[in-house]
Design a protein around this motif. Sequence first.
Motif, PDB file in Angstrom:
ATOM      1  N   ALA A 169       0.815  -1.217   0.000  1.00 24.79           N
ATOM      2  CA  ALA A 169       0.000   0.000   0.000  1.00 24.79           C
ATOM      3  C   ALA A 169       0.847   1.265   0.000  1.00 24.79           C
ATOM      4  N   HIS A 170       2.106   1.146   0.387  1.00 25.02           N
ATOM      5  CA  HIS A 170       3.025   2.286   0.373  1.00 25.02           C
ATOM      6  C   HIS A 170       3.869   2.332  -0.906  1.00 25.02           C
ATOM      7  N   GLY A 171       3.574   1.453  -1.856  1.00 24.76           N
ATOM      8  CA  GLY A 171       4.312   1.455  -3.117  1.00 24.76           C
ATOM      9  C   GLY A 171       5.631   0.729  -3.061  1.00 24.76           C
ATOM     10  N   LEU A 172       5.822  -0.091  -2.039  1.00 25.96           N
ATOM     11  CA  LEU A 172       7.034  -0.880  -1.884  1.00 25.96           C
ATOM     12  C   LEU A 172       6.758  -2.339  -2.229  1.00 25.96           C
ATOM     13  N   VAL A 173       7.798  -3.081  -2.541  1.00 29.26           N
ATOM     14  CA  VAL A 173       7.673  -4.510  -2.818  1.00 29.26           C
ATOM     15  C   VAL A 173       8.154  -5.282  -1.590  1.00 29.26           C
ATOM     16  N   PRO A 174       7.262  -6.001  -0.911  1.00 31.82           N
ATOM     17  CA  PRO A 174       7.680  -6.730   0.287  1.00 31.82           C
ATOM     18  C   PRO A 174       8.319  -8.067  -0.049  1.00 31.82           C
ATOM     19  N   ILE A 175       9.332  -8.425   0.724  1.00 31.57           N
ATOM     20  CA  ILE A 175       9.884  -9.777   0.677  1.00 31.57           C
ATOM     21  C   ILE A 175       9.358 -10.508   1.913  1.00 31.57           C
ATOM     22  N   LEU A 176       8.431 -11.444   1.705  1.00 33.41           N
ATOM     23  CA  LEU A 176       7.897 -12.232   2.804  1.00 33.41           C
ATOM     24  C   LEU A 176       8.900 -13.350   3.115  1.00 33.41           C
ATOM     25  N   GLU A 177       9.253 -13.490   4.395  1.00 35.77           N
ATOM     26  CA  GLU A 177      10.280 -14.460   4.768  1.00 35.77           C
ATOM     27  C   GLU A 177       9.781 -15.396   5.873  1.00 35.77           C
ATOM     28  N   PRO A 178       8.992 -16.412   5.508  1.00 30.27           N
ATOM     29  CA  PRO A 178       8.610 -17.440   6.477  1.00 30.27           C
ATOM     30  C   PRO A 178       9.663 -18.548   6.485  1.00 30.27           C
ATOM     31  N   GLU A 179      10.737 -18.327   7.195  1.00 29.30           N
ATOM     32  CA  GLU A 179      11.869 -19.268   7.204  1.00 29.30           C
ATOM     33  C   GLU A 179      11.473 -20.594   7.851  1.00 29.30           C
ATOM     34  N   VAL A 180      11.911 -21.692   7.262  1.00 31.24           N
ATOM     35  CA  VAL A 180      11.819 -23.002   7.908  1.00 31.24           C
ATOM     36  C   VAL A 180      13.203 -23.334   8.457  1.00 31.24           C
ATOM     37  N   ASP A 181      13.285 -23.570   9.747  1.00 29.87           N
ATOM     38  CA  ASP A 181      14.557 -23.889  10.378  1.00 29.87           C
ATOM     39  C   ASP A 181      15.164 -25.122   9.708  1.00 29.87           C
ATOM     40  N   ILE A 182      16.428 -25.013   9.296  1.00 27.71           N
ATOM     41  CA  ILE A 182      17.053 -26.142   8.585  1.00 27.71           C
ATOM     42  C   ILE A 182      17.230 -27.363   9.486  1.00 27.71           C
ATOM     43  N   HIS A 183      17.100 -27.174  10.808  1.00 23.55           N
ATOM     44  CA  HIS A 183      17.234 -28.282  11.745  1.00 23.55           C
ATOM     45  C   HIS A 183      15.888 -28.871  12.151  1.00 23.55           C
ATOM     46  N   SER A 184      14.816 -28.386  11.557  1.00 23.15           N
ATOM     47  CA  SER A 184      13.494 -28.926  11.878  1.00 23.15           C
ATOM     48  C   SER A 184      13.454 -30.430  11.605  1.00 23.15           C
ATOM     49  N   PRO A 185      12.936 -31.241  12.540  1.00 23.76           N
ATOM     50  CA  PRO A 185      12.872 -32.690  12.311  1.00 23.76           C
ATOM     51  C   PRO A 185      11.903 -33.088  11.203  1.00 23.76           C
ATOM     52  N   HIS A 186      11.048 -32.150  10.807  1.00 22.95           N
ATOM     53  CA  HIS A 186      10.084 -32.429   9.734  1.00 22.95           C
ATOM     54  C   HIS A 186      10.159 -31.305   8.693  1.00 22.95           C
ATOM     55  N   LYS A 187      11.379 -30.980   8.291  1.00 20.90           N
ATOM     56  CA  LYS A 187      11.606 -29.840   7.399  1.00 20.90           C
ATOM     57  C   LYS A 187      10.818 -29.966   6.101  1.00 20.90           C
ATOM     58  N   ALA A 188      10.883 -31.127   5.442  1.00 15.77           N
ATOM     59  CA  ALA A 188      10.205 -31.293   4.154  1.00 15.77           C
ATOM     60  C   ALA A 188       8.693 -31.150   4.289  1.00 15.77           C
ATOM     61  N   GLU A 189       8.138 -31.686   5.378  1.00 17.16           N
ATOM     62  CA  GLU A 189       6.695 -31.582   5.592  1.00 17.16           C
ATOM     63  C   GLU A 189       6.282 -30.126   5.853  1.00 17.16           C
ATOM     64  N   CYS A 190       7.097 -29.425   6.620  1.00 18.19           N
ATOM     65  CA  CYS A 190       6.828 -27.997   6.858  1.00 18.19           C
ATOM     66  C   CYS A 190       6.810 -27.231   5.540  1.00 18.19           C
ATOM     67  N   GLU A 191       7.777 -27.506   4.694  1.00 15.68           N
ATOM     68  CA  GLU A 191       7.896 -26.781   3.423  1.00 15.68           C
ATOM     69  C   GLU A 191       6.740 -27.095   2.484  1.00 15.68           C
ATOM     70  N   LYS A 192       6.288 -28.333   2.484  1.00 15.72           N
ATOM     71  CA  LYS A 192       5.156 -28.690   1.620  1.00 15.72           C
ATOM     72  C   LYS A 192       3.898 -27.947   2.054  1.00 15.72           C
ATOM     73  N   LEU A 193       3.618 -27.916   3.349  1.00  9.05           N
ATOM     74  CA  LEU A 193       2.447 -27.177   3.837  1.00  9.05           C
ATOM     75  C   LEU A 193       2.611 -25.685   3.573  1.00  9.05           C
ATOM     76  N   LEU A 194       3.806 -25.158   3.819  1.00 10.65           N
ATOM     77  CA  LEU A 194       4.070 -23.742   3.552  1.00 10.65           C
ATOM     78  C   LEU A 194       3.806 -23.419   2.086  1.00 10.65           C
ATOM     79  N   HIS A 195       4.302 -24.255   1.206  1.00  9.61           N
ATOM     80  CA  HIS A 195       4.085 -24.067  -0.232  1.00  9.61           C
ATOM     81  C   HIS A 195       2.593 -24.002  -0.554  1.00  9.61           C
ATOM     82  N   ASP A 196       1.828 -24.946  -0.022  1.00  7.87           N
ATOM     83  CA  ASP A 196       0.406 -25.013  -0.342  1.00  7.87           C
ATOM     84  C   ASP A 196      -0.336 -23.789   0.174  1.00  7.87           C
ATOM     85  N   LEU A 197       0.012 -23.327   1.366  1.00  7.55           N
ATOM     86  CA  LEU A 197      -0.644 -22.145   1.926  1.00  7.55           C
ATOM     87  C   LEU A 197      -0.266 -20.881   1.157  1.00  7.55           C
TER      88      LEU A 197
END
Length: 295
Positions: A169-197
């Motif tokens: 709304a201010h004319g800027l381009v936002p970079i959204l950064e929902p980081e998945v911790d690389i040490h997450s025990p379910h990293k791939a599952e987190c990323e798949k859900l993140l992708h879908d959302l």
Amino acid sequence: MNQKQFDRMHTGKGFIAALDQSGGSTPKALRAYGLSDDAWHNDDEMFDLVHQMRTRIMTSPSFTSDRILAAILFENTMDRKVEGQYTADYLWNTKGIIPILKIDKGLKDEENHVRLMKPIPGLDATLEHAVKDRHIFGTKERSVILDYDEKGIAAIVDQQFELGMKVCAHGLVPILEPEVDIHSPHKAECEKLLHDLIMKKLGTLGDEKIMFKLTIPTQADLYTDVIADPHVVRVVALSGGYSQKEACELLKQNHGMIASFSRAFAQNLRYNQTDAEFDAEVKKAADLIYDASIS
């Protein structure tokens, strides 16, 4: 919005240098640079030192638009000067590098296996100042997913998009950064859900243009359809604790994704290097990360 900057960000070859360590991460960055804690005695001295470090990086002969599309700045850096110009003006006018501003104020405590962003006081005033006075192109805002939790990951995506729309709304381009911790025990599952959302949220947008800064996914090319979405200017990768070599090797497996590295960019830069040695390390890092970003 600066159309030349937008076109360069959307189609240009290169990567983003993340020079946005905040108050919490600055001491670690200075230690990695070779300075011990007794080099500063208060926050003012600490921020002076980190600005000297960032200035040395930005003014390095090898820190050029041939390899680097943009640089992410801490708010304190935005309001300081480099060679007589405000930092963003120096980057664009002298180097041809797009200036981006980190706007988040850190993370809340963990809840539902995620850490949401803290409130951002004075956001509208900051964004107005960034646009009118400091000529900033876009923003970056980080939150973290620690493990698989549908409620938590949904809250992360909702918060990121809500803030992103305020930035747009201010004319800027936002970079959204929902980081998945690389040490997450379910990293791939987190990323798949993140992708879908993310894909669902993109389907609700109008003419807004946004970017994403994402952990390099376990499943290569997971974000291909995000990259191709017409609302998305660029998808960039965070190094997330990987070494420079590891991050570059993983990035090469994700076509269309470019780097936005902080530690993995500056990991071999030291306070006591000569200017020639320092520039050689900037060049080496820029070349490696550029090659990974265009593969």
